[in-house]
Design an enzyme around this catalytic site. Structure first.
Site, short mmCIF file in Angstrom:
data_model
loop_
_atom_site.label_atom_id
_atom_site.label_comp_id
_atom_site.label_asym_id
_atom_site.label_seq_id
_atom_site.Cartn_x
_atom_site.Cartn_y
_atom_site.Cartn_z
N HIS A 136 0.79 -1.36 -0.11
CA HIS A 136 0.02 0.19 -0.04
C HIS A 136 0.84 1.15 0.11
O HIS A 136 1.83 1.63 0.76
CB HIS A 136 -0.93 0.07 1.47
CG HIS A 136 -1.96 1.20 1.15
ND1 HIS A 136 -1.94 2.12 2.67
CD2 HIS A 136 -2.72 1.43 0.39
CE1 HIS A 136 -2.97 2.96 2.06
NE2 HIS A 136 -3.40 2.65 0.83
N HIS A 160 -8.53 7.29 -4.52
CA HIS A 160 -8.71 5.82 -4.65
C HIS A 160 -9.82 5.57 -5.46
O HIS A 160 -9.80 4.35 -6.30
CB HIS A 160 -9.11 5.15 -3.10
CG HIS A 160 -7.84 5.19 -2.18
ND1 HIS A 160 -7.69 6.41 -1.41
CD2 HIS A 160 -6.81 4.30 -1.80
CE1 HIS A 160 -6.30 6.12 -0.44
NE2 HIS A 160 -6.13 4.88 -0.73
N ARG A 234 -1.98 21.68 -4.69
CA ARG A 234 -1.50 20.50 -4.09
C ARG A 234 -2.25 20.45 -2.76
O ARG A 234 -1.74 20.77 -2.07
CB ARG A 234 -0.15 20.29 -4.17
CG ARG A 234 0.23 18.83 -3.60
CD ARG A 234 -0.26 17.78 -4.47
NE ARG A 234 0.13 16.42 -4.07
CZ ARG A 234 -0.48 15.23 -3.38
NH1 ARG A 234 -1.82 15.61 -3.31
NH2 ARG A 234 0.03 14.23 -3.21
N TYR A 419 7.14 10.78 -0.52
CA TYR A 419 7.97 11.97 -0.61
C TYR A 419 9.63 11.28 -0.25
O TYR A 419 10.38 12.10 0.12
CB TYR A 419 7.69 13.07 0.05
CG TYR A 419 6.54 13.58 -0.39
CD1 TYR A 419 6.08 13.82 -1.79
CD2 TYR A 419 5.34 13.69 0.38
CE1 TYR A 419 4.87 14.21 -2.24
CE2 TYR A 419 4.21 14.14 0.19
CZ TYR A 419 3.97 14.56 -1.17
OH TYR A 419 2.80 15.08 -1.75
#
Length: 564
Positions: A136, A160, A234, A419
Site C-alpha cells: 500500500h 482511490h 496540491r 516523498y
C-alpha cells in the site's frame, strides 16, 4: 487418462482452465488408482482367489473416484459461476455479486490484524487485503479501515476511486456484505469536500477530491509571479474552514520554557513583515513522463506542478526568538510543522525540516499571511502557510496550526512513508522507507512551456522559432544556464534568462528563459536542460531516475513539433 485430459485443458487461458489447474492435484490423486480400477476383466479372471481382494479394492476405489469427481465438479461449477460473475461485473466495483458468500459486518470486524487477516468492505463487497498491506503506497494508513468499511475514508482520500485502484481491490474480493449491514458502511457526514473553494476554470485537475491541479504550460511563462488563482494546487485532504477569531498558532518543544499560542494579529503586529519570492514545486512534477516509461503510483502530474510567487509574513526565526528560543540550541534536530487539515483518524497533515536549515535566519523561512501582496487564498494556506524557500512543496505546510521543536523528525505519514526517492530496481515488495531520507530541497529542473507538444510552427525570416520555458533548482541554487536543442540534442543554443538579481546560493525564485532557435523544416524534437550554480545538470533520460513513487522527475524535457 483423466489427468492427461485436465492437463490439456489447463493449457488454455480461460476461467475453466484456471479452475482445472486448481483441480489438477485432486485428479492426480484419483489417477494414482486408475491402473487398478480400469484393468480388463480377463486379467482378473485368471486367478480369482488371488485377485478378489484387489478387485474389491478396485470397485471401492472406482466408486470413491466417482464420488470425489462429482464433488469436485460441483465445487468447480460453483467457482466457475462465481469467477464468471466477477469477470462479468468487474466494472461494477463493490456491487453485490450472485454466487459469493455473504458476511455480516460483525464477521468482518473480527479480521482487523495481520494475525487474523485484514478484511475491509467497499459498498457491497468484502475483501481480504492482508497480502496487499505491505504494497500500500499510503503505508499503514490502510489499517484505519481494517475490519470495517473503506467508504468513509475514501470520501477523504478520493484519489482511490479510480479504475486502477478499484481493479486492484477487486482482486481481493472474497464475498458480499449482508444487505442489512450496508447502512453501517455509508459515510455519515456528507461530502467533506463540499466546502472547498471555487477554482479558476483554466486549472487542469489531476484529481478532484482532494483537489490537485496545474495551470496550462503556456500560462506559466506569461508572468514571473504566477497569479494566485492560477498557482498550481496540491491538497492532500479537504481544505479546512478556519475561524479567524479562534485561530491560534501553537508553538512548543525543546528549548522553550512554555508553550505559546499566537493569533493572526500577533503575527501581523508583533513582528516585522518580511517578503521572499520563491517557487514551490511538487515532488511529483513531471511524473507523467515516468509513467510513460513504467507505471508508478501517484497523480499524473505534467510539467506545470510548479509556480512562483511573492510571500510575505513574519520570519520564523523572529517568532521563535520572541518565544525565548536560542536558535543555536544543538538539542533541536528537527522543526515539525502540522497543518489544520486532518485525516479521518484526526491526524493532521505534517512535515518537518532539519533544524540547521529551518532555524537559520538566512534561510528566510516565513509564516506567510500574504501571497503576491494579497491575503493568502484558502487553497494555498489561509490564514498561515509555512514558506520554506528552496524546499520541496510537501514541507511548505499549509493552514499551519502547530510548530514543534524536536530531536526527531515528524511522525507524519507524508514525512516518514512518502516523498522519498529510491533506486529504479526497488519495487513495492522490496521498498524500505526507513532507509531513505525524506526529500528536502529538489534537483535542478527545467521545462519547455511554448511551443506545445505536437504544435505546427512557421519559422521567422531568420529560420528560427521562439521557445520559452522555466528553470529552477532547490536549496537556493541559482540557474546559470539553459541549453536548448532543435535536433534532439546534437547541437545546443544558450537561452536568455529572466531572473532576480539575487546571490548564487540564495536564489529561491525560478528563472524564465527564451531563445530564438535555428531550426530546419520538418519534424523536430526540441530539448531543454538547465545548469545551476553548483553546476548540477539534468539527466538525459527517465529510466536511470525512475522510481516507484514517480518523484524527482527531471530528465531533459522534450517537445515534438512540426516546422513548415
Amino acid at each position: 487418462m483423466a489427468l492427461n485430459l485436465v492437463r490439456k485443458v489447463a493449457k488454455k487461458q480461460s476461467t475453466t482452465a484456471i479452475l482445472l489447474k486448481r483441480w489438477t492435484p485432486l485428479v492426480s490423486l484419483c489417477a494414482h488408482f486408475e491402473p487398478i480400477a480400469f484393468r480388463s476383466k480377463s486379467d482378473h479372471s485368471k486367478n480369482w482367489r488371488v485377485n478378489r481382494k484387489e478387485w474389491g479394492k478396485s470397485v471401492l476405489l472406482t466408486s470413491g473416484t466417482a464420488l470425489i469427481s462429482y464433488a469436485a465438479y460441483k465445487w468447480y461449477a460453483q467457482r466457475r459461476d462465481t469467477l464468471q460473475a466477477l469477470e462479468l461485473n468487474h466494472s461494477k466495483y463493490g456491487e453485490h455479486i450472485p454466487g459469493l458468500k455473504s458476511y455480516s459486518m460483525e464477521e468482518v470486524s473480527k479480521h482487523s490484524s495481520i494475525e487474523k487477516r485484514i478484511w475491509v468492505t467497499f459498498k457491497n463487497g468484502v475483501y481480504d487485503v492482508t497480502d496487499f498491506v505491505h504494497e500500500h503506497p499510503g503505508g499503514d494508513n490502510i489499517m484505519m479501515g481494517a475490519g470495517g468499511a473503506v467508504d468513509p475514508f475514501w470520501e477523504l482520500y478520493a484519489v482511490h476511486k479510480n479504475e486502477k485502484v478499484l481493479d486492484i481491490l477487486e482482486k481481493y474480493r472474497i464475498g458480499n456484505l449482508n444487505a442489512e449491514d450496508r447502512h453501517l458502511t455509508e459515510p455519515q457526514a456528507g461530502n467533506p469536500y463540499s466546502t472547498d473553494p471555487r477554482r479558476h476554470p483554466a486549472l487542469q485537475p489531476r484529481s478532484v477530491t482532494p483537489f490537485n491541479a496545474e495551470p496550462p504550460l503556456e500560462i506559466l511563462v506569461k508572468n514571473f509571479r504566477t497569479p494566485n488563482e492560477l498557482f498550481f494546487v496540491r491538497n492532500h485532504l479537504p481544505v479546512p474552514i478556519v475561524d479567524i477569531n479562534e485561530y491560534k498558532l501553537e508553538i512548543e518543544g525543546i528549548g522553550l520554557k512554555k508553550s505559546f499560542a499566537l493569533t493572526l494579529n500577533d503575527l501581523k503586529n508583533k513582528f516585522p513583515k518580511h517578503s521572499v519570492t520563491t517557487a514551490i514545486q511538487c515532488a511529483g512534477n513531471r511524473r507523467s513522463e515516468m509513467i510513460e516509461y513504467k507505471e508508478v503510483r501517484g497523480l499524473s502530474w505534467g510539467p506545470a506542478a510548479i509556480s512562483n510567487a511573492k510571500w510575505s509574513g513574519a520570519r520564523l526565526s523572529d517568532v521563535l526568538k520572541y518565544c525565548g528560543l536560542d536558535l543555536n540550541d544543538e538539542r533541536i534536530k528537527h522543526v515539525q510543522f502540522d497543518g489544520l487539515d486532518q485525516d479521518p483518524a484526526g491526524q493532521p497533515y505534517g512535515a518537518s525540516i532539519p533544524a540547521d536549515i529551518a532555524l537559520d535566519p538566512k534561510s528566510q523561512f516565513i509564516l506567510a499571511y500574504e501571497m503576491n501582496d494579497e491575503e493568502i487564498p484558502r487553497d494555498h494556506g489561509f490564514p498561515i502557510r509555512l514558506i520554506a524557500p528552496g524546499i520541496v512543496g510537501a514541507r511548505n505546510v499549509k493552514w499551519l496550526g502547530r510548530i514543534v521543536l524536536s530531536d526527531e523528525e515528524s511522525h507524519s505519514h507524508w514525512q516518514r512513508n512518502d516523498y522519498k526517492g529510491f533506486s529504479p530496481n526497488v519495487d513495492w515488495d522490496t521498498v524500505d522507507f526507513d532507509k531513505a531520507p525524506a526529500i528536502q530541497d529538489l534537483p535542478v529542473q527545467s521545462a519547455i512551456c511554448k511551443p506545445a507538444n505536437g504544435e505546427v510552427l512557421r519559422r521567422d525570416k531568420n529560420g528560427c522559432i521562439k521557445v520559452e520555458g522555466y528553470a529552477w533548482s532547490g536549496g537556493g541554487r541559482k540557474i546559470v544556464r539553459v541549453d536548448v536543442s532543435a535536433d534532439g540534442g546534437k547541437n545546443w543554443t544558450v537561452a536568455n534568462l529572466k531572473q532576480e538579481a539575487t546571490p548564487l546560493n540564495r536564489t529561491y525564485s525560478w528563472t524564465l528563459w527564451e531563445v530564438n532557435l535555428p531550426i530546419k523544416e520538418g519534424n523536430a524534437q526540441l530539448i531543454c536542460k538547465a545548469i545551476d550554480s553548483a553546476y548540477n545538470g539534468q539527466p538525459e533520460t527517465v529510466p536511470p531516475i525512475w522510481n516507484l513513487r514517480g518523484v524527482l522527475s527531471n530528465a531533459w524535457h522534450r517537445v515534438n513539433v512540426q516546422v513548415e
